[in-house]
Design an enzyme around this catalytic site. Structure first.
Site: not given
Ligand code: IFM
Length: 456
Positions: A74, A355, A118, A163, A298, A300
């Site tokens: 990606r 992500e 992005h 995002e 995405n 985390y």
């Molecule tokens: O590095 C970033 C990415 O550009 C967008 N999503 C979260 C990642 C980690 O913060």
């Protein structure tokens, strides 16, 4: 059971975070180039001007992706490299770079998954109002035309925008990311509406001009609230919180995904944002809601919740000492079970994890290797949760680890290391970390290696 056949195992990165070569071959400033020059804006005054020098070292990087065994990469295209003034005549030298990159990926058996935006918005267009200008949707469509015209004979997987919640909230409300604005809620919602319109126009552009069968999605953040028990009322509270708009800011899922997948703003959002929602032509939703092949998300972390006496989601405290990444983000594997599940239930679209990863305190050891057991353990836990979601029927088709390389982590500069591959920024030497080797085994076994103890 487990990950389905054909599951896409990938790695991810983005243009401004790795390319460098910020002033080469006709590229002009993005809002990030300008923001990085602002004293105090970015950690230690750093910038993506050189970053990982991927612009010149892409062949080596493609070789590293191949060695990891990932069959998908990606990447994002830099708008100000293609259209230095944001619109007008495309810069062929900029397009040539993505041509070369695409060709070397394909030659290595790696499919490019291209994100159009992005966050590196052309500064020239920012000076004309940026996302606050309704014409930003026309500008984005022009840019999409240029990229699709050049790459769509070989690129088939596209994402419009990465995002939106993050670059709008952090960059247009909190002022901590480029372009550093602190707009009113009404202005933020105006900008967000134009971002949604731009998404729709770009999907139209891809479908109208592609020279091979295109698959189109986008890649918002998934803000996950997950239940701490299997009780139906806790699950329902978590689902409603994940799909709700409860605060007067842009940190939610449905204000963005409902227009894209359902052609409307969520009712709860209209109530929460009362008095700040912009006026717009009623047929905008016909533009925003385009046929989508997938939803990229995405993820985390997530917030554990339980239902309170009224059935509303109450945030649960994490235990003292709960594990945190180097960025101090909580480790929450369950987010990779519940986030995709809630999004799939609401929108019915196939899901890709576009992500997921962590920043870790990594360095090259005296043995010349980079030992990152936390990344292995983190990813193993998250992928086990993702596999469980597949087992329980959530239609998840792929996973892209963030990130291929350590890179420029926006206002945190190079302080945070997210890569499977360590980068020495003084020499640009790449050192695959232990996690890169471990991830290779996961890919080769389509996830079966997750059942093996990586530290045995
Ligand atoms: O590095 C970033 C990415 O550009 C967008 N999503 C979260 C990642 C980690 O913060």
């Amino acid at each position: 059971m487990g990950f389905p056949d054909g599951f896409v195992w990938g790695v991810a990165a983005s243009a401004y975070q790795i390319e460098g070569a910020a002033r080469e071959d006709g590229r002009a400033d993005s809002v990030w180039d300008v923001f990085c020059r602002k004293p105090g804006a970015v950690w230690s005054g750093q910038s993506g001007e050189a970053a990982c020098d991927h612009y010149h070292r892409y062949r080596e990087d493609v070789g590293i992706i191949r060695d990891i065994g990932a069959r998908a990469y990606r990447l994002s295209v830099s708008w100000p490299r293609i259209l230095p003034q944001g619109r007008g005549q495309p810069n062929s030298a900029g397009l040539d770079f993505y041509d070369r990159l695409t060709d070397s990926l394909l030659a290595a058996g790696i499919a490019p998954w291209v994100t159009l935006f992005h966050w590196d918005y052309p500064q020239a267009l920012f000076q004309r109002g940026g996302w606050l200008n309704r014409r930003s949707a026309d500008w984005f469509a022009e840019y999409a035309d240029a990229v699709v015209d050049r790459l769509s004979d070989r690129v088939t997987n596209w994402m419009t925008i990465n995002e939106p919640q993050v670059f709008l909230k952090f960059g247009h409300a909190d002022g901590i990311n480029a372009p550093g604005l602190t707009l009113s809620l009404a202005e933020q919602l105006q900008a967000a509406h134009h971002v949604l319109l731009a998404h729709g126009r770009a999907v139209q552009a891809i479908r109208a001009r592609t020279r091979s069968p295109a698959r189109v999605g986008w890649a918002p953040v998934c803000v996950v609230k997950y239940p701490t028990t299997g009780e139906p009322r806790d699950i329902e509270a978590a689902r409603r919180a994940t799909c709700g708009v409860t605060t007067r800011d842009l940190w939610n899922n449905t204000w963005f995904n409902d227009p894209v997948f359902k052609g409307e703003y969520p009712r709860e959002g209209l109530e929460a944002f009362a008095g700040a929602v912009p006026d717009f032509p009623s047929d905008d939703f016909a533009t925003i809601r385009q046929p989508m092949d997938f939803l990229g998300i995405n993820i985390y972390e997530g917030q554990p919740v339980r239902a309170d006496a009224q059935g509303r989601a109450a945030a649960m405290d994490r235990p003292i000492g709960h594990p945190l990444t180097a960025f101090r983000w909580p480790v929450e594997p369950q987010s990779l079970y519940w986030g995709p599940r809630f999004m799939h239930e609401r929108y019915g679209s196939p899901i890709y994890i576009t992500e997921n990863g962590l920043s870790n305190v990594d360095w090259v050891s005296l043995d010349g290797k980079v030992h990152d057991p936390q990344r292995i353990d983190f990813t193993r836990r998250y992928l086990l949760a993702l596999r469980r979601a597949c087992d329980d029927g959530t239609d998840i088709r792929g996973y892209f680890h963030w990130s291929l390389l350590d890179n420029f982590e926006w206002s945190a500069g190079f302080k945070e290391r997210f890569g499977l591959v360590h980068v020495d920024y003084a020499t640009q030497k790449r050192t695959p970390k232990d996690s890169a080797r471990w991830y290779r085994g996961v890919i080769e076994s389509n996830g079966a290696a997750l059942d093996l103890d990586p530290f045995a």
